[in-house]
Design a protein around this motif. Structure first.
Motif, mmCIF file in Angstrom:
data_model
loop_
_atom_site.group_PDB
_atom_site.id
_atom_site.type_symbol
_atom_site.label_atom_id
_atom_site.label_comp_id
_atom_site.label_asym_id
_atom_site.label_seq_id
_atom_site.Cartn_x
_atom_site.Cartn_y
_atom_site.Cartn_z
ATOM 1 N N GLU A 202 20.731 47.306 38.113
ATOM 2 C CA GLU A 202 20.835 45.957 37.588
ATOM 3 C C GLU A 202 21.437 45.063 38.664
ATOM 4 N N VAL A 203 20.865 43.872 38.835
ATOM 5 C CA VAL A 203 21.381 42.890 39.779
ATOM 6 C C VAL A 203 22.031 41.751 38.994
ATOM 7 N N ILE A 204 23.306 41.522 39.276
ATOM 8 C CA ILE A 204 24.064 40.479 38.591
ATOM 9 C C ILE A 204 24.537 39.464 39.626
ATOM 10 N N LYS A 205 24.272 38.190 39.380
ATOM 11 C CA LYS A 205 24.681 37.138 40.312
ATOM 12 C C LYS A 205 25.951 36.449 39.815
ATOM 13 N N LYS A 206 26.878 36.267 40.743
ATOM 14 C CA LYS A 206 28.107 35.551 40.445
ATOM 15 C C LYS A 206 28.359 34.515 41.530
ATOM 16 N N THR A 207 29.280 33.591 41.232
ATOM 17 C CA THR A 207 29.695 32.610 42.234
ATOM 18 C C THR A 207 31.160 32.848 42.600
ATOM 19 N N ARG A 208 31.590 32.216 43.638
ATOM 20 C CA ARG A 208 32.993 32.312 44.040
ATOM 21 C C ARG A 208 33.902 31.824 42.900
ATOM 22 N N ASN A 209 33.472 30.763 42.240
ATOM 23 C CA ASN A 209 34.249 30.180 41.150
ATOM 24 C C ASN A 209 34.473 31.187 40.017
ATOM 25 N N ASP A 210 33.477 32.072 39.799
ATOM 26 C CA ASP A 210 33.613 33.084 38.748
ATOM 27 C C ASP A 210 34.811 33.993 39.001
ATOM 28 N N PHE A 211 35.081 34.284 40.256
ATOM 29 C CA PHE A 211 36.188 35.183 40.596
ATOM 30 C C PHE A 211 37.507 34.435 40.779
ATOM 31 N N GLU A 212 37.422 33.132 40.915
ATOM 32 C CA GLU A 212 38.646 32.348 41.043
ATOM 33 C C GLU A 212 39.297 32.066 39.681
ATOM 34 N N GLN A 213 38.557 32.314 38.611
ATOM 35 C CA GLN A 213 39.104 32.121 37.255
ATOM 36 C C GLN A 213 39.949 33.344 36.892
ATOM 37 N N ILE A 214 41.239 33.194 36.961
ATOM 38 C CA ILE A 214 42.165 34.316 36.823
ATOM 39 C C ILE A 214 42.082 34.972 35.449
ATOM 40 N N ASN A 215 41.850 34.201 34.429
ATOM 41 C CA ASN A 215 41.927 34.729 33.063
ATOM 42 C C ASN A 215 40.596 35.208 32.491
ATOM 43 N N PHE A 216 39.562 35.264 33.346
ATOM 44 C CA PHE A 216 38.257 35.679 32.821
ATOM 45 C C PHE A 216 37.723 36.888 33.599
ATOM 46 N N ARG A 217 37.234 37.892 32.872
ATOM 47 C CA ARG A 217 36.613 39.053 33.491
ATOM 48 C C ARG A 217 35.319 39.386 32.757
ATOM 49 N N ASP A 218 34.287 39.722 33.533
ATOM 50 C CA ASP A 218 33.009 40.171 32.965
ATOM 51 C C ASP A 218 33.102 41.683 32.801
ATOM 52 N N PHE A 219 33.164 42.149 31.568
ATOM 53 C CA PHE A 219 33.390 43.579 31.334
ATOM 54 C C PHE A 219 32.188 44.442 31.709
ATOM 55 N N ASP A 220 31.031 43.819 31.962
ATOM 56 C CA ASP A 220 29.868 44.579 32.425
ATOM 57 C C ASP A 220 30.065 45.125 33.839
ATOM 58 N N ILE A 221 30.928 44.447 34.607
ATOM 59 C CA ILE A 221 31.147 44.891 35.987
ATOM 60 C C ILE A 221 32.596 45.302 36.249
ATOM 61 N N ASP A 222 33.462 45.119 35.275
ATOM 62 C CA ASP A 222 34.877 45.440 35.461
ATOM 63 C C ASP A 222 35.096 46.950 35.371
ATOM 64 N N THR A 223 35.811 47.495 36.350
ATOM 65 C CA THR A 223 36.204 48.915 36.404
ATOM 66 C C THR A 223 35.020 49.886 36.326
ATOM 67 N N VAL A 224 33.877 49.480 36.848
ATOM 68 C CA VAL A 224 32.739 50.405 36.993
ATOM 69 C C VAL A 224 32.317 50.402 38.462
ATOM 70 N N PRO A 225 31.701 51.489 38.939
ATOM 71 C CA PRO A 225 31.295 51.531 40.351
ATOM 72 C C PRO A 225 30.131 50.578 40.638
ATOM 73 N N VAL A 226 30.338 49.673 41.589
ATOM 74 C CA VAL A 226 29.295 48.705 41.972
ATOM 75 C C VAL A 226 29.270 48.547 43.485
ATOM 76 N N VAL A 227 28.157 48.024 43.970
ATOM 77 C CA VAL A 227 28.030 47.579 45.357
ATOM 78 C C VAL A 227 27.795 46.079 45.304
#
Length: 559
Positions: free
Chosen positions: A11-36
């Motif tokens: 699966e290919v998931i696209k994110k932006t820099r802003n997505d990771f700058e939001q401290i209080n938000f996490r996408d659980f589809d990619i959190d704590t799973v092995p990814v490249v």
């Protein structure tokens, strides 16, 4: 979006820099799973892997070098620690060679050992790469990249245990001694150049942090390339892998520059050292730097004089001209060097037995027992019936595989060098006419090189997918036929004709070569080099009938 393959999916998931700058938000589809993941901005890419991507990106966001605006995340149910290391390593290697973007990675991908599911991941990677082309991250197909110099010799290559051991031993000596001398040897295709580039990279970059090593002046590091036709390729490689600032020169250029330095170079590396020069009067104008007050010296002796740590790559079977340092003299000069031997064959599908087979029947050496019945089992070796047939076969193979070239022994004058309307080589069987290489430097990658026939000075040190080799009239074989019409290969002998050999600087001084033994030495080595260029196969034709029969008998013995 899910992209299925035969055995796996990703699966290919696209994110932006802003997505990771939001401290209080996490996408659980990619959190704590092995990814490249691949970070990109307008000019740069960075490849990474993680099982805690949000924790990892807290570090990335603090790195001022990384101005990424978009992140491509690759995820799969098959991913584990082994597979994400594997995908990361492949991406670093291929994206560097693709060169659409500047790759910021300074730490090499990890060496991959076999693990459960490795074939599924290899299949998956082909689909991942296609998706990256679609996304505009990559631009070239994998097959195209395989043919590139930077892909074949980049320091991001995975190494064998033998290669790793050689790198470690040389790096240890460099780190813990004030001076050292090293000799790397091995057959064509054993990865000598890759070992060299890996050592260079490890000297410049700390492989734990990816940062430049403290106290290192890159101008104190030199790579010396004796073959002018490939010097530009090495310079391009060094620049693209982030080693800019390192001195990359021919031997004479290096010697001239070293004489003007206040001190020796700290680290010096020489690839293809079998082409380093000794004084030869026919080339006196080009070898003036070897003249001393009391006689002559060699390029190896001069280079050694200007180096604290010297590492050279050498193949004793690739000395091809009188101006190349004599093999016996070379061995005496390097007798005190620490020798590192590479054994495993990585390039030729025929394996190392093929090279031993060539040495045996070219009467160069009988150093390895050859099991002839199996020697061509996985290799496409064919004896053709004319230059024309060989030439057409190579052109057709080039259409399918690219990087396939016809080459020949130096048995014809280079007439077209002065008269472009003339021709150089005539097929005695069909009457067809052919031309030598129109240039020497960078010939194999020239657009029309498949239309020409290259000489030894265009091809030594290069890899081809298929090579076609024409044996010229300068080499023949003493007849080994029996009265009953049978053929005894052991009674055949290689013969050379000085009057048919057209390389003026390849001929020994007249009157000094008893029974043409020296010339025979060079010509046999030339054909050994030519015949060892093809990764997947080699097509041959000999203009002399006895040599042609000898080739056919060699092949017949393997069936």
């Amino acid at each position: 979006m899910l992209f299925p393959t035969k055995l796996s999916s990703f699966e290919v998931i696209k994110k932006t820099r802003n997505d990771f700058e939001q401290i209080n938000f996490r996408d659980f589809d990619i959190d704590t799973v092995p990814v490249v993941y691949i970070q990109r901005d307008k000019k740069n890419l960075y490849v990474g892997k993680s099982t805690d991507i949000y924790g990892r990106f807290s570090t990335h966001l603090k790195d001022i070098r990384k101005t990424f605006t978009e992140i491509i995340i690759i995820k799969s149910a098959l991913f584990n620690e082994s597979s994400i290391k594997h995908i990361e390593t492949l991406l670093i290697d291929y994206l560097l060679a693709d060169s659409k973007f500047n790759l910021l990675n300074k730490i090499k991908g990890q060496n991959i050992h076999s693990y459960n599911g490795i074939e599924d991941v290899n299949n998956m990677f082909m689909e991942i790469w296609s998706k990256l082309i679609e996304e505009g991250i990559a631009s070239e197909q994998l097959g195209e990249i395989h043919n590139k110099f930077i892909y074949k010799y980049s320091p991001f290559k995975m190494l064998s245990s033998n290669q790793i051991k050689v790198c470690q031993k040389i790096l240890e000596a460099i780190e813990y001694t004030s001076e050292s001398r090293h000799l790397i040897t091995g057959d064509p295709g054993t990865g000598k150049t890759i070992v060299l580039t890996n050592i260079l990279y490890a000297i410049v970059y700390d492989q734990t942090t990816g940062k430049d090593r403290e106290g290192l002046d890159r101008e104190d590091v030199a790579l010396v390339i004796p073959q002018n036709h490939s010097l530009g390729s090495y310079k391009d490689l060094i620049r693209k892998v982030g080693l800019h600032g390192i001195t990359v020169l021919s031997p004479s250029q290096f010697i001239k520059k070293a004489k003007g330095k206040d001190d020796k170079y700290k680290y010096v590396f020489v690839d293809e050292a079998h082409r380093l020069k000794q004084y030869f009067s026919k080339q006196a104008r080009d070898l003036r730097h070897l003249v001393t007050e009391d006689g002559y010296t060699t390029e190896l002796e001069l280079i050694s004089e200007y180096a604290y740590h010297l590492t050279i790559v050498y193949d004793q079977y690739q000395t091809i001209r009188p101006a190349d340092i004599d093999t016996a003299h070379f061995k005496r000069m390097t007798a005190d060097y620490k020798t590192h031997i590479l054994h495993k064959q990585f390039r030729l599908k025929s394996g190392d037995q093929y090279l031993a087979w060539l040495r045996k029947y070219l009467h160069i050496a009988n150093d390895v027992a050859v099991y002839e019945k199996r020697v061509l089992k996985d290799y496409d070796f064919n004896v053709m019936d004319s230059i024309s047939e060989l030439y057409e076969a190579i052109k057709n193979l080039n259409d399918d595989h690219e990087l396939c070239r016809a080459v020949a022994g130096y048995s014809w004058h280079w007439t077209t060098q002065k008269d472009k309307n003339s021709h150089d080589i005539t097929d005695s069987v069909t009457g067809a006419q052919f031309n030598w290489n129109s240039k020497t430097k960078g010939w194999i990658n020239q657009e029309n090189s498949v239309e020409e026939i290259g000489c030894i000075h265009t091809i030594q040190g290069a890899d081809l997918n298929y090579v076609g080799v024409v044996f010229g009239e300068e080499i023949d074989c003493g007849y080994a036929g029996e009265e009953d019409g049978s053929y005894d290969l052991s009674k055949a002998n290689i013969i050379v004709s000085p009057d048919k050999y057209k390389d003026r600087n390849g001929l020994p001084i007249k009157g000094t070569d008893l029974n043409n033994e020296e010339l025979k030495f060079y010509i046999k080595h030339i054909y050994y080099v030519l015949l060892s260029r093809g990764i997947n196969g080699c097509y041959v034709f000999a203009t002399n009938p006895n040599m042609q029969r000898y080739l056919k008998e060699m092949v017949r013995m393997t069936n």
